[in-house]
Design a protein around this motif. Structure first.
Motif, PDB file in Angstrom:
ATOM      1  N   ASP A  51      83.017 111.060  10.431  1.00  0.00           N
ATOM      2  CA  ASP A  51      82.393 112.387  10.413  1.00  0.00           C
ATOM      3  C   ASP A  51      80.879 112.228  10.238  1.00  0.00           C
ATOM      4  N   ASP A  69      78.022 118.079  15.515  1.00  0.00           N
ATOM      5  CA  ASP A  69      79.339 117.765  16.065  1.00  0.00           C
ATOM      6  C   ASP A  69      79.312 116.622  17.081  1.00  0.00           C
ATOM      7  N   ARG A 113      78.733 114.941  10.896  1.00  0.00           N
ATOM      8  CA  ARG A 113      78.189 116.291  11.022  1.00  0.00           C
ATOM      9  C   ARG A 113      76.985 116.530  10.120  1.00  0.00           C
TER      10      ARG A 113
END
Length: 566
Positions: free
Chosen positions: A497, A504, A499
């Motif tokens: 991840d 994204d 982000r």
């Protein structure tokens, strides 16, 4: 020593018996029929002569020493003789004899080189006490004390407890200093331990506690052994003090003088040890002068060393101050029967125990400081080594650390004939991430991927950042094909991840795999994995390629293939 002064009033019950006009004497042959006590003609007011090879008689009246109506215990402080008998003549005319001889003191010995004689009849007043001594070594060294019988036991218990405590401290100090000498390889600690052991032996023999183990040493043998050990202890103390100081700290002539005087004390102590007659009185002043000279020389060495910054000299100066003062006092002042009859010897024993405690404390403190400094140095070295072998941004190994760890794993694989697999990992289109989101965001992505790769770090796998966006994993003895492992790595990184740094946007990697067995050439393995990685990049990225499935490179005009970046 403080305890000794606190208990000093208990010693006040003892009455010294000076060898003055109140003590009458006579001399008779040792061989032949013994003369009856009534036939002895005593002379008063002069010192006996020619007694060393004969039988010396001494007579004293207890009433002259303020002991009227009391049955005192006679304590004798001189053990260089062949035989000693004491006659208690009571007021009713009866006589009681008690006797000891060299090698057999029976139950008459007491702590502090004392021999105790107590009349069995405690009710009848004493008219006189007579001593009969065969072949006494020295009349001037003879010390007598009268102690009320009820107080003699208290004095013996106090003196025994203090001597026992001092001997225990000396023995512990000897063992501790010798163990430190072995651990630190310092010569002066070995000499210090030998000195403490020698003083312990001297104290055990002088105090007569050694008679519990070797009763046959009683008398002259114990006295001679004590003299020899005391002379040896001074030489060992000199060696301890001088060897603790570096050669540059004190002048060579001063060190040589101290050593020469220490040897002189030992050499003079030899005739003092063996002497039985007038020689012992002639040697005593010469020995005292040598001891004082040695003390002055050693003190000068320590003072000069301390002024020149020697830590050992300062510690030794603090430790030796008390025993030096005590030893000097015993040479300058006649302590006689003070300190519960222990006199000069008990003072030296207490001072030696203090010296041992202080030096053990100082050595422990210095050793603890050295250990702390060593631990700090090792910790700093470990931090420096880690910084040199680890990437400062991601905290995993850098190229240098990877090569060292990889060499060790390859060697392990060679010994166990295990397989070796190298995975070269490159982040796809990492330059675009930096360009669009900034280098700070790129650093976060690198750290996230590095943290995920670090999960595979183990004794059989090492992980590193080789530089830029390129990482590596080298594993040995894997229980599954390297391609499967590489696919797991690719999928795990793709699932990270990012982000918080780049929104994204998905980050993928390309992996090149190379595999070998037994004696693997790490440089060759790296070239093959790099070739496979280049093929994965050229083939569309986000994939794994094995070097065995990639054709050999075709040389280009300038001899180099294009770089596989991004």
């Amino acid at each position: 020593m403080l305890l000794g002064w606190m208990l000093a009033p208990w010693a006040a019950f003892a009455v010294p018996v000076p060898l003055d006009s109140r003590v009458c004497h006579a001399v008779s042959p040792v061989e032949g029929p013994g003369a009856a006590l009534s036939a002895i003609r005593f002379r008063c007011g002069e010192k006996p002569v020619g007694y060393q090879a004969t039988r010396l008689w001494l007579q004293l009246a207890p009433q002259r020493y303020g002991l009227r109506g009391e049955a005192p215990t006679l304590l004798v402080h001189q053990t260089r003789f062949d035989r000693l008998a004491v006659a208690f003549r009571y007021a009713d005319g009866s006589i009681e004899w008690q006797e000891v001889r060299g090698g057999d003191f029976g139950d008459h010995w007491r702590p502090g080189a004392q021999i105790s004689f107590t009349p069995r009849d405690q009710k009848t007043p004493l008219a006189a006490i007579t001593l009969r001594v065969d072949r006494l070594a020295s009349y001037p060294l003879l010390r007598l004390r009268l102690v009320p019988a009820g107080e003699a036991g208290i004095e013996t218990a106090v003196l025994g407890a203090l001597i026992g405590a001092a001997l225990t401290l000396l023995l512990a100090g000897a063992a501790y200093n010798l163990s430190l000498a072995i651990g630190t390889r310092r010569a002066y600690l070995a000499w210090q331990g030998a000195w403490a052991a020698t003083v312990f032996l001297w104290g055990a023999i002088w105090s007569q506690f050694g008679l519990l183990l070797v009763p046959g040493m009683a008398g002259t043998t114990a006295a001679q052994a004590s003299t020899a050990l005391s002379a040896l202890s001074i030489l060992l103390a000199t060696l301890s003090a001088t060897s603790a100081l570096e050669k540059g700290r004190i002048p060579g002539p001063l060190r040589a003088t101290a050593l020469a005087l220490g040897i002189a004390v030992t050499m003079i102590g030899i005739p003092a040890t063996l002497a039985r007659g007038p020689l012992i009185e002639s040697v005593a002043p010469l020995l005292a002068a040598a001891v004082l000279g040695n003390l002055v020389a050693v003190l000068a060495c320590l003072v000069v060393g301390a002024r020149r910054g020697s830590v050992e000299a300062r510690d030794l100066l603090a430790a030796w101050s008390v025993p030096m003062a005590a030893l000097a006092l015993t040479q300058l002042v006649n302590l006689g029967t003070l300190f519960w009859g222990g006199g000069a010897q008990i003072l030296v024993l207490f001072a030696s125990a203090w010296q041992t405690l202080w030096l053990s404390f100082a050595a422990s403190r210095r050793l603890a400081r050295m250990r702390t400094e060593r631990d700090l140095a090792l910790a700093a070295e470990a931090r420096a080594s880690r910084l040199a072998e680890h990437d400062p941004l991601t905290a995993i190994r850098n190229r240098r650390g990877f090569l060292e760890a990889a060499d060790a794993l390859v060697a392990t694989a060679a010994r166990s004939q295990a397989s070796v697999a190298l995975l070269l990992v490159d982040i796809d289109r990492f330059k675009a991430i930096n360009d669009e989101h900034g280098h700070d965001a790129g650093d976060i992505v690198l750290c996230t991927i590095a943290a995920r790769l670090a999960h595979w770090e183990s004794p059989h796998c090492t992980v590193a950042r080789l530089g830029g966006e390129e990482f590596a994993l080298l594993t040995i003895g894997a229980d599954r094909p390297p391609l499967d492992f590489a696919e797991q790595v690719r999928e795990a990184i793709a699932a990270c991840d990012h982000r918080a740094a780049i929104g994204d946007r998905r980050v993928t990697i390309s992996i090149g795999v190379a595999e070998g067995r037994h004696r693997v050439d790490l440089a060759k393995l790296y070239r093959e994995a790099d070739r496979a990685l280049y093929a994965a990049k050229r083939g569309g990225r986000n994939q794994v390629r094995h070097a065995d499935t990639v054709p050999a490179p075709v040389p280009v005009a300038n001899g180099h293939r294009p770089a596989a970046t991004g």
